[in-house]
Design an enzyme around this catalytic site. Sequence first.
Site, PDB file in Angstrom:
ATOM      1  N   GLU A  38      -4.288   3.996   6.248  1.00 24.55           N
ATOM      2  CA  GLU A  38      -4.015   3.803   4.820  1.00 24.55           C
ATOM      3  C   GLU A  38      -4.330   5.073   4.013  1.00 24.55           C
ATOM      4  O   GLU A  38      -3.562   5.443   3.132  1.00 24.55           O
ATOM      5  CB  GLU A  38      -4.894   2.632   4.334  1.00 24.55           C
ATOM      6  CG  GLU A  38      -4.242   1.767   3.295  1.00 24.55           C
ATOM      7  CD  GLU A  38      -5.230   0.744   2.719  1.00 24.55           C
ATOM      8  OE1 GLU A  38      -5.087  -0.418   3.061  1.00 24.55           O
ATOM      9  OE2 GLU A  38      -6.101   1.114   1.922  1.00 24.55           O
ATOM     10  N   ARG A  43       0.844  -1.212   0.000  1.00 18.66           N
ATOM     11  CA  ARG A  43       0.000   0.000   0.000  1.00 18.66           C
ATOM     12  C   ARG A  43       0.876   1.258   0.000  1.00 18.66           C
ATOM     13  O   ARG A  43       0.578   2.234   0.708  1.00 18.66           O
ATOM     14  CB  ARG A  43      -0.929   0.014   1.221  1.00 18.66           C
ATOM     15  CG  ARG A  43      -1.970  -1.062   1.240  1.00 18.66           C
ATOM     16  CD  ARG A  43      -2.937  -0.959   0.063  1.00 18.66           C
ATOM     17  NE  ARG A  43      -4.035  -1.863   0.240  1.00 18.66           N
ATOM     18  CZ  ARG A  43      -3.977  -3.172  -0.048  1.00 18.66           C
ATOM     19  NH1 ARG A  43      -2.886  -3.703  -0.567  1.00 18.66           N
ATOM     20  NH2 ARG A  43      -5.025  -3.944   0.155  1.00 18.66           N
ATOM     21  N   SER A  86     -10.216  -0.515   3.601  1.00 14.41           N
ATOM     22  CA  SER A  86      -9.442  -0.683   4.843  1.00 14.41           C
ATOM     23  C   SER A  86      -8.935   0.670   5.307  1.00 14.41           C
ATOM     24  O   SER A  86      -8.313   1.392   4.536  1.00 14.41           O
ATOM     25  CB  SER A  86      -8.232  -1.587   4.601  1.00 14.41           C
ATOM     26  OG  SER A  86      -8.630  -2.839   4.117  1.00 14.41           O
TER      27      SER A  86
HETATM   28  N1  EPU Z   1     -10.925 -10.368  10.706  1.00 14.92           N
HETATM   29  C1  EPU Z   1     -11.573 -10.442  11.918  1.00 14.92           C
HETATM   30  N2  EPU Z   1     -12.470  -9.461  12.210  1.00 14.92           N
HETATM   31  C2  EPU Z   1     -12.753  -8.449  11.373  1.00 14.92           C
HETATM   32  C3  EPU Z   1     -12.072  -8.362  10.139  1.00 14.92           C
HETATM   33  C4  EPU Z   1     -11.154  -9.346   9.824  1.00 14.92           C
HETATM   34  O1  EPU Z   1     -11.362 -11.353  12.693  1.00 14.92           O
HETATM   35  O2  EPU Z   1     -13.576  -7.599  11.719  1.00 14.92           O
HETATM   36  C5  EPU Z   1     -10.002 -11.443  10.334  1.00 14.92           C
HETATM   37  C6  EPU Z   1     -10.623 -12.275   9.205  1.00 14.92           C
HETATM   38  O3  EPU Z   1     -11.424 -13.294   9.697  1.00 14.92           O
HETATM   39  C7  EPU Z   1      -9.410 -12.807   8.489  1.00 14.92           C
HETATM   40  C8  EPU Z   1      -8.384 -11.708   8.693  1.00 14.92           C
HETATM   41  O4  EPU Z   1      -8.832 -10.892   9.766  1.00 14.92           O
HETATM   42  O5  EPU Z   1      -8.953 -13.988   9.096  1.00 14.92           O
HETATM   43  C9  EPU Z   1      -8.137 -10.880   7.458  1.00 14.92           C
HETATM   44  O6  EPU Z   1      -9.353 -10.321   6.993  1.00 14.92           O
HETATM   45  P1  EPU Z   1      -9.683 -10.190   5.423  1.00 14.92           P
HETATM   46  O7  EPU Z   1      -9.395 -11.452   4.708  1.00 14.92           O
HETATM   47  O8  EPU Z   1     -11.035  -9.576   5.312  1.00 14.92           O
HETATM   48  O9  EPU Z   1      -8.597  -9.186   4.853  1.00 14.92           O
HETATM   49  P2  EPU Z   1      -7.921  -7.899   5.475  1.00 14.92           P
HETATM   50  O10 EPU Z   1      -6.522  -8.223   5.880  1.00 14.92           O
HETATM   51  O11 EPU Z   1      -8.795  -7.291   6.505  1.00 14.92           O
HETATM   52  C10 EPU Z   1      -6.868  -7.108   3.217  1.00 14.92           C
HETATM   53  C11 EPU Z   1      -6.750  -5.801   2.490  1.00 14.92           C
HETATM   54  C12 EPU Z   1      -8.032  -5.529   1.704  1.00 14.92           C
HETATM   55  C13 EPU Z   1      -8.248  -6.647   0.725  1.00 14.92           C
HETATM   56  C14 EPU Z   1      -8.346  -7.977   1.491  1.00 14.92           C
HETATM   57  C15 EPU Z   1      -8.416  -9.162   0.546  1.00 14.92           C
HETATM   58  C16 EPU Z   1      -5.254  -4.391   3.754  1.00 14.92           C
HETATM   59  C17 EPU Z   1      -5.122  -3.235   4.706  1.00 14.92           C
HETATM   60  N3  EPU Z   1      -6.489  -4.727   3.441  1.00 14.92           N
HETATM   61  O12 EPU Z   1      -7.905  -6.944   4.186  1.00 14.92           O
HETATM   62  O13 EPU Z   1      -7.835  -4.323   0.980  1.00 14.92           O
HETATM   63  O14 EPU Z   1      -9.441  -6.458  -0.027  1.00 14.92           O
HETATM   64  O15 EPU Z   1      -7.151  -8.160   2.301  1.00 14.92           O
HETATM   65  O16 EPU Z   1      -7.180  -9.330  -0.089  1.00 14.92           O
HETATM   66  O17 EPU Z   1      -4.233  -4.911   3.303  1.00 14.92           O
HETATM   67  C18 EPU Z   1      -8.115  -1.956   1.110  1.00 14.92           C
HETATM   68  O18 EPU Z   1      -6.883  -1.874   1.121  1.00 14.92           O
HETATM   69  O19 EPU Z   1      -8.867  -0.942   1.135  1.00 14.92           O
HETATM   70  C19 EPU Z   1      -8.728  -3.279   1.113  1.00 14.92           C
HETATM   71  C20 EPU Z   1     -10.046  -3.446   1.227  1.00 14.92           C
END
Ligand code: EPU
Length: 352
Positions: free
Chosen positions: A348, A170, A252
Site C-alpha cells: 500500500e 486505496r 496496513s
Molecule cells: N485477520 C486475521 N489475522 C490478522 C489480521 C486480520 O485473521 O492478523 C482477519 C480478521 O479476523 C478479519 C479480517 O482478517 O476477519 C480482516 O481484518 P480487519 O477487519 O482488521 O481489516 P483489514 O482488512 O485487515 C482493512 C483496511 C484497514 C481498515 C480496516 C477496517 C486495507 C488494506 N486495510 O483492514 O485500513 O482500518 O479494514 O475497515 O484495506 C490501512 O489502510 O492502513 C488500514 C489500516
Amino acid sequence: MPAAPPLLIERDTSLRALNTLGLPAVAHTLVRIRSDADVRRVLDHPELGRAPKLVLGGGSNLVLTRDPAAVVLRVEVMGRQLLAADDDAWIVELGAGETWHEAVAWTLDQGWPGLENLALIPGTVGAAPVQNIGAYGIELADRFHSLDAVDLVTGRGVTLDARACAFGYRDSVFKQCADRGYFGGLAGKSLITRVRLRLPRPWQPVRGYLDLERKMAETGNHEPDARTIFDWVVAIRRAKLPDPALIGNVGSFFKNPVVSAEQCRDIIGRDPHIVHYPLADGRFKLAAGWLIDACGWKGKRIGHAGVYERQALVLVNCGGATGAEVLTLARAIQESVYGRFGIRLEPEPVVV
Ligand code: EPU
C-alpha cells in the site's frame, strides 16, 4: 501589501520524525509549504525550481529506503472552514497540512457528522485523497467534494472533482504515473493544498462493518449517534493497530487482494476458513491479514522489522529498523503468501 514571508528552506533535515515508520533518512533540502504561493516560489527559485520534488504529508504512507535525491516539500497548509450548509450537505474545506484525525474530531465538535468511521487514521488531510483512505465501511471518495492542487511544473492551480481524482480502492490519479500508460496520471506532478468534503444531510450512520456490529451487540446500543461511532472506531483501532507515536508503522502494509470467483472457490477448497468478501462485480476481496497470519508471520521479525502481533497486515519498526529491513520482511511475506496461496500481495505505501 505586506511582503510575503520568506520561504522556509532547511538543509540536511532528518526525516525520522516525519515518517510514521520512524525510518532514518535525511533530506538534503526540505521546504515547508504553507500556501499555494510557496509552491510557486519554489518553482521560481533558481536552485530548486527544476529539481525533482518529493511531496511529504504526514509520512504515514511512506517507506524511506534511502536519503531522497529530490527536494522534499513538506505540506503545512492549514485552515478549516465551513463553505456551505444547505438542506442536503455540509461542505467543509480543510488545509492539506491539517492532521486528519484532528479534522475529523473538529467536524464532529462543530455538529457536522459524516467522517466518524474514518477516525484515528494517521496522516494529513492532503494525503487522504492520494490513497483514498478507508475504514469501517467508508472511503474518502464517499465524502469527497473537490480539491485544490498546484502543478509542480507550471505552478498553475487546478481544482479536481471526484471524477478527475479517479478514486479506486486505496488508489487515485495521484498514485498513477503518466509514463506507465495511464493517461493523466499525477504521481509526483502536483501538490494538494486544500480538500473539500461533502457531508450528507440528514446524517445516516454506516454501521454494517463486522467490528461495529460487534460493538452494537456488546453495548446493546443499536442506534449509535456519530460521536458513539467515533468512540467505537477509536477503541477498535487502538485495540488492534499500533500507535505510530509509540511503534513505527504505516497501517496496513498490503492491499487486500481481489481475485476472481473461480480463484476464490479454489482457495476456499483448500482453506475453508479464508476470510473473503463478495464485490459488486462478482469478484472477491480476500483479507490479506488473514493470508499473512495463516503463513505464520504474526509477531515474527527479520532484523529490526516485524509483523505486529495483533494484526498481521501491519509491519512495524521494532526499534532501529531501516527501510531496507522493512522491504526485506515485506518481500519474504509476499513470497510465502505466493508460495502457499498463489496470490501476489501489493504494498500500500509508496517506497522511496
Ligand atoms: N485477520 C486475521 N489475522 C490478522 C489480521 C486480520 O485473521 O492478523 C482477519 C480478521 O479476523 C478479519 C479480517 O482478517 O476477519 C480482516 O481484518 P480487519 O477487519 O482488521 O481489516 P483489514 O482488512 O485487515 C482493512 C483496511 C484497514 C481498515 C480496516 C477496517 C486495507 C488494506 N486495510 O483492514 O485500513 O482500518 O479494514 O475497515 O484495506 C490501512 O489502510 O492502513 C488500514 C489500516
